[in-house]
Design an enzyme around this catalytic site. Structure first.
Site, short mmCIF file in Angstrom:
data_model
loop_
_atom_site.label_atom_id
_atom_site.label_comp_id
_atom_site.label_asym_id
_atom_site.label_seq_id
_atom_site.Cartn_x
_atom_site.Cartn_y
_atom_site.Cartn_z
N HIS A 95 -7.95 -5.28 -0.51
CA HIS A 95 -6.81 -4.54 0.00
C HIS A 95 -6.44 -5.07 1.39
CE1 HIS A 95 -4.04 -1.23 -0.27
NE2 HIS A 95 -4.37 -0.81 0.94
N ASP A 154 -9.69 -4.56 -4.76
CA ASP A 154 -8.92 -3.48 -4.16
C ASP A 154 -9.07 -2.21 -4.97
OD1 ASP A 154 -7.09 -1.89 -2.83
OD2 ASP A 154 -5.33 -2.98 -3.55
N SER A 185 0.84 -1.20 0.00
CA SER A 185 0.00 0.00 0.00
C SER A 185 0.88 1.26 0.00
CB SER A 185 -0.97 -0.06 1.19
OG SER A 185 -2.01 0.88 1.05
#
Length: 321
Positions: free
Chosen positions: A294, A264, A168
């Site tokens: 995610h 995601d 991320s």
């Protein structure tokens, strides 16, 4: 590369059960909390991620770098038949939207990569926003990577086999560090591991608009909450140190594995970055996990273990080239 317009399947049953528990908890919108409240909430979830793997050694220390002192956690693997090092090394940057996350939230993932790739992992506790806004995080991450290269011998590591990685926001920082190392004469990196990386602050991709507030993704308001804490003005969104997808030249970067998830919001920008790396002549694998969301790699889903194994195998392969 994967077609972003292909029809969606359904979340994996393990993921759906997690999303159902999340909905039942009725937690308020993330952007209505303070950064410290969000950080505390994320730390409370660590117990839900499963028992972390044992590794041969774990050391917390504060390293002195050109960007100031930085806390790190150093994981050492158990060794290989006939030898105990020097090991290759992965410099890892945790996720958390540049606002949250720390050495503990990603402890389990780093342990898994240490064992799976038989490498030293140096997890970097870079400065968080809004207390430390851009460019504090990328500057600290680059400085930490340079420190690892300079002190590899003290870590039982090989300075000729250094990779960077992150998930991320950490994937953003890994991509930025890879490019800055190329441009500024930094360490010669052998690999970059980008796990559902955050690469485009324009927030215009199909997946980020379609999935906002769904499947465990943060809402559009929360997307802006994170960006507003990290940046000081709108123009910074176009800076390649903020949005690596906008970098004009990706040639000469280290080989990459980009892991994405079907549901995601950051899926499409990660896959587009893979396409750009490929066009620039960089060896890259883009691996989309169907039914996943995610942050899935940190969770105890069956496919999370598969993704961690894929990541470790890609690192191990890069370290032997």
């Amino acid at each position: 590369m994967t077609d972003t317009t292909a029809p969606l399947g359904s979340p994996h049953p393990q993921v759906q059960a997690y999303l159902d528990r999340l909905a039942a908890a009725n937690v308020g919108e993330l952007h209505t909390f303070t950064p410290e409240q969000v950080r505390q909430g994320w730390r409370r979830q660590i117990a839900l991620l499963g028992e972390p793997e044992p590794v041969a050694g774990v050391q917390d220390r504060r390293i002195v770098t050109t960007a100031g002192p930085i806390p790190v956690r150093i994981y050492t693997p158990g060794g290989t038949p006939g030898g105990t090092g020097p090991f290759p090394v992965l410099v890892y940057f945790h996720g958390g939207g540049f606002v949250m996350g720390d050495l503990d939230t990603h402890d389990g993932l780093c342990r898994s990569l240490t064992n799976g790739a038989t490498c030293v992992v140096v997890s970097v506790d870079y400065p968080l926003a809004p207390e430390h806004r851009f460019p504090a995080a990328p500057e600290a991450c680059l400085a930490a990577t340079e420190w690892v290269a300079e002190h590899a011998g003290d870590l039982g590591a090989d300075p000729a086999r250094i990779a960077v990685g992150g998930d991320s926001a950490g994937g953003n920082l890994a991509a930025v560090v890879a490019r800055l190392a190329r441009d500024l004469g930094g360490p010669a990196l052998v690999f970059q591991l980008l796990i559902y990386p955050d690469l485009d602050f324009r927030r215009t991709s199909h997946s980020i608009q379609a999935f906002a507030g769904r499947f465990g993704n943060v809402s559009r308001a929360a997307q802006h909450w994170f960006m507003d804490h990290y940046l000081t003005d709108e123009q910074q969104k176009l800076d390649p140190r903020v949005s690596p997808l906008l970098a004009p030249d990706l040639t000469g970067l280290p080989p990459a594995l980009i892991i994405t998830a079907e549901f995601d919001a950051l899926r499409d920008e990660g896959e587009e970055y893979g396409q750009r790396l490929e066009k620039a002549g960089v060896p890259v694998t883009v691996s989309r996990y169907p039914g996943m969301i995610h942050e899935f790699v940190r969770h105890p889903f069956d496919d999370s273990a598969k993704a961690r194994h894929e990541a470790a195998l890609a690192l191990a392969t890069a370290f032997t080239r």
